[in-house]
Design an enzyme around this catalytic site. Structure first.
Site, PDB file in Angstrom:
ATOM      1  N   ARG A 354      -3.674   4.882   7.557  1.00  0.00           N
ATOM      2  CA  ARG A 354      -2.560   5.045   7.160  1.00  0.00           C
ATOM      3  C   ARG A 354      -3.053   5.218   5.821  1.00  0.00           C
ATOM      4  O   ARG A 354      -2.407   6.295   5.592  1.00  0.00           O
ATOM      5  CB  ARG A 354      -1.969   3.257   6.479  1.00  0.00           C
ATOM      6  CG  ARG A 354      -1.599   2.580   7.198  1.00  0.00           C
ATOM      7  CD  ARG A 354      -0.461   1.697   6.476  1.00  0.00           C
ATOM      8  NE  ARG A 354       0.209   1.720   6.367  1.00  0.00           N
ATOM      9  CZ  ARG A 354       0.771   2.658   4.779  1.00  0.00           C
ATOM     10  NH1 ARG A 354       0.451   1.562   4.102  1.00  0.00           N
ATOM     11  NH2 ARG A 354       2.065   3.399   5.294  1.00  0.00           N
ATOM     12  N   CYS A 385     -16.723   9.933  11.923  1.00  0.00           N
ATOM     13  CA  CYS A 385     -17.399  11.339  11.088  1.00  0.00           C
ATOM     14  C   CYS A 385     -15.772  12.342  11.600  1.00  0.00           C
ATOM     15  O   CYS A 385     -15.228  13.197  11.874  1.00  0.00           O
ATOM     16  CB  CYS A 385     -18.240  11.993  13.099  1.00  0.00           C
ATOM     17  SG  CYS A 385     -19.459  11.239  12.953  1.00  0.00           S
TER      18      CYS A 385
HETATM   19  N1  LLP Z   1      13.145  -1.721  12.589  1.00  0.00           N
HETATM   20  C1  LLP Z   1      13.113  -0.174  13.570  1.00  0.00           C
HETATM   21  C2  LLP Z   1      13.815   0.093  14.330  1.00  0.00           C
HETATM   22  C3  LLP Z   1      11.925   0.619  13.354  1.00  0.00           C
HETATM   23  O1  LLP Z   1      11.528   2.190  12.869  1.00  0.00           O
HETATM   24  C4  LLP Z   1      11.089  -0.227  12.284  1.00  0.00           C
HETATM   25  C5  LLP Z   1      10.161   0.419  11.871  1.00  0.00           C
HETATM   26  C6  LLP Z   1      11.347  -1.418  11.370  1.00  0.00           C
HETATM   27  C7  LLP Z   1      13.035  -2.034  11.845  1.00  0.00           C
HETATM   28  C8  LLP Z   1      10.531  -2.227  10.831  1.00  0.00           C
HETATM   29  O2  LLP Z   1      10.767  -0.695   9.204  1.00  0.00           O
HETATM   30  P1  LLP Z   1       9.411  -2.235   7.967  1.00  0.00           P
HETATM   31  O3  LLP Z   1      10.602  -3.203   7.437  1.00  0.00           O
HETATM   32  O4  LLP Z   1       8.391  -3.001   8.592  1.00  0.00           O
HETATM   33  O5  LLP Z   1       9.688  -1.031   7.078  1.00  0.00           O
HETATM   34  N2  LLP Z   1       3.951   3.209  10.401  1.00  0.00           N
HETATM   35  C9  LLP Z   1       4.221   3.429   9.281  1.00  0.00           C
HETATM   36  C10 LLP Z   1       5.154   2.432   9.856  1.00  0.00           C
HETATM   37  C11 LLP Z   1       6.475   3.193  10.582  1.00  0.00           C
HETATM   38  C12 LLP Z   1       7.961   2.763  10.637  1.00  0.00           C
HETATM   39  C13 LLP Z   1       8.418   2.603  11.899  1.00  0.00           C
HETATM   40  N3  LLP Z   1       9.378   1.859  11.890  1.00  0.00           N
HETATM   41  C14 LLP Z   1       3.629   3.013   7.962  1.00  0.00           C
HETATM   42  O6  LLP Z   1       2.543   2.680   8.595  1.00  0.00           O
HETATM   43  O7  LLP Z   1       3.827   3.047   6.871  1.00  0.00           O
END
Ligand code: LLP
Length: 462
Positions: A354, A385
């Site tokens: 992240r 690296c």
């Molecule tokens: N529903 C859908 C359709 C989503 O695309 C996501 C997250 C969630 C629920 C859950 O969202 P949350 O409650 O976790 O915010 N890799 C990124 C975050 C990507 C989120 C993708 N979708 C990070 O590390 O911040």
């Protein structure tokens, strides 16, 4: 004697994590930097779930993800209870397993009555293997393969249809399928552009300007049991207004569907509630967020004189993010006079991508010297690296030595699930801690695991 502690601004260092500070815990896990069970024990060490963190590292090695069951279950219950309070009798909370998909997490969420949102055949397989029942499984994804669609249909889960191609694929498969439609709500929110999804220029979901064509098409398909709409506006969101507005937008879709005799009984408003990664992050509590989404939908239904649909939400980060820490062992250091001091840990961008991906900021403590005064501002580097492999820039820490245990907080979401084997580092282990017991939930990868899929062409192997 054991004292609880909370992060505070310390006078000389900017930030310290000191015992008995005046930070009042809110009990909403997403508003805390550390899991709810965090304590400093008699040995001046960090304790999570009744387990001494340096001892866990001795037993299981490092890097080590340490997941606190009590914090995770508290978050699940807060979501469920709040939904029940503000939207009685007709709601379902789903765990967005992309945040961290593994058997233990799916099983715990399921045991708390949550369903699971999956976005691939692999996540679906994991949830099913964890015992999640099909009535509580929802498959998302903007490019599901035909084999993933077939797998989902055979598993009887609900498919959240994202686009025209998928609709056509389902009609070709021609099997009875329970579907929702994902639409882009056209709502902007303030978060990193990579994790924003609700604006019109998004790769996810149908364009709401094409609703008439979509409804006309879906209403003609006998195999499709179209039950509702889905939208998700983004992730790590602190504002409440966009989620309030979302209800109003989605209720308009229900109204429009009625013109095509399509009866909508479910709305899924996605996830997105942010968590506290640093002392300056101030997200709404789980209760406040749920209240907002429920009011958004309820107010709009009342205004339009429509019956309340079943309401689903699918948080990921705010369920699991604050329940986990990552423990690293400190190794080498490099002092560049008048510029910067680097201290290096035994993991980095492979176990937490992240910071390098989103410039995310984390906080850390030294788990084996919790009350030591803060003496230095250092940059915590990973061991990859890659110059950008920095875990934390300008971390304020006590004096550290090789062998000290550095704990990075709030690493439960999108760390393990986005981990890689860059530089052929084995993925770390994860333990679930509770009441002094630690259970291995993800084994550390071995070097053998790393070459398990490798094949030498025959002519090289003789
Ligand atoms: N529903 C859908 C359709 C989503 O695309 C996501 C997250 C969630 C629920 C859950 O969202 P949350 O409650 O976790 O915010 N890799 C990124 C975050 C990507 C989120 C993708 N979708 C990070 O590390 O911040």
């Amino acid at each position: 004697m054991v004292s609880t502690f909370h992060p505070v601004e310390s006078e000389n260092s900017g930030l310290g994590y000191l015992p008995n500070s005046n930070h009042t815990p809110t009990n909403s896990p997403n508003q805390e930097l550390l899991p709810l069970t965090a304590k400093i024990n008699n040995g001046d060490a960090l304790e999570i779930g009744g387990c001494d963190v340096p001892s866990l590292v001795k037993q299981f090695g490092s890097p080590l993800y340490i997941l606190d069951e009590e914090t995770l279950r508290t978050a699940c219950r807060q979501y469920k209870q709040a939904m029940e309070r503000y939207y009685p009798g007709q709601s379902q909370v789903l765990y967005a397993s992309k945040a961290w998909s593994c058997l233990a997490l799916c099983a715990i969420a399921h045991s708390e009555g949550l369903g699971i949102d999956v976005v691939s055949g692999g996540e679906l397989y994991t949830a099913i293997a964890a015992g999640v029942t099909p009535d509580k499984l929802y498959l998302h994804g903007n490019n599901k393969s035909v084999s993933e669609l077939n797998y989902a249909i055979a598993s009887n889960c609900t498919i959240v249809v994202d686009n025209w191609q998928e609709l056509h694929n389902l009609v070709t498969i021609n099997a009875p399928t329970r579907i929702m439609l994902r639409l882009t709500p056209g709502i902007e929110c303030h978060t990193h552009e990579y994790i924003r999804t609700g604006h019109l220029d998004s790769k996810f979901g149908f364009d709401p300007n094409q609703l008439d064509e979509v409804f006309a098409f879906v209403s003609q398909q006998e195999c499709l049991n179209f039950v509702g709409f889905h939208a998700h506006i983004g992730s790590q969101i602190f504002e409440r207004q966009p989620h309030q507005d979302l209800g109003a937008v989605m209720v308009q879709w229900i109204k429009k569907a009625a013109k095509y005799s399509l009866k909508i009984s479910e709305l899924n408003v996605g996830g997105g509630l942010g968590i506290r990664y640093t002392e300056s992050d101030d997200p709404p509590s789980i209760d406040e967020w749920v209240q907002t989404i429920c009011h958004g939908v309820k107010d709009a239904c009342i205004a339009e004189n429509l019956p309340l649909p079943k309401l689903l939400c699918e948080p990921g980060r705010s369920l699991v993010g604050s329940a986990c820490i990552t423990a690293y062992t400190i190794g080498s250091s490099k002092v560049i006079p008048e510029i910067r001091t680097y201290i290096a840990v035994d993991g980095g961008m492979s176990d937490n991508p992240r910071p390098i991906t989103y410039q995310s900021v984390y906080r850390a403590v030294v788990a084996n010297k919790m009350s030591a005064p803060i003496t230095q501002t250092v940059t915590v580097a990973g061991k990859h690296c890659e110059s950008g492999d920095i875990v934390i820039k300008n971390a304020t820490l006590p004096t550290t030595n090789p062998g000290d245990i550095l704990v990075v907080m709030a690493t439960g979401a999108y760390n393990y699930s986005m981990a890689s084997n860059y530089n052929r580092l084995p993925r770390p282990a994860a333990v679930l801690v509770n009441k002094g017991e630690a259970n291995l939930i993800l084994q550390r990868e071995t070097y053998q695991d790393l070459i398990r899929q490798d094949r030498l062409p025959e002519r090289l192997s003789s």
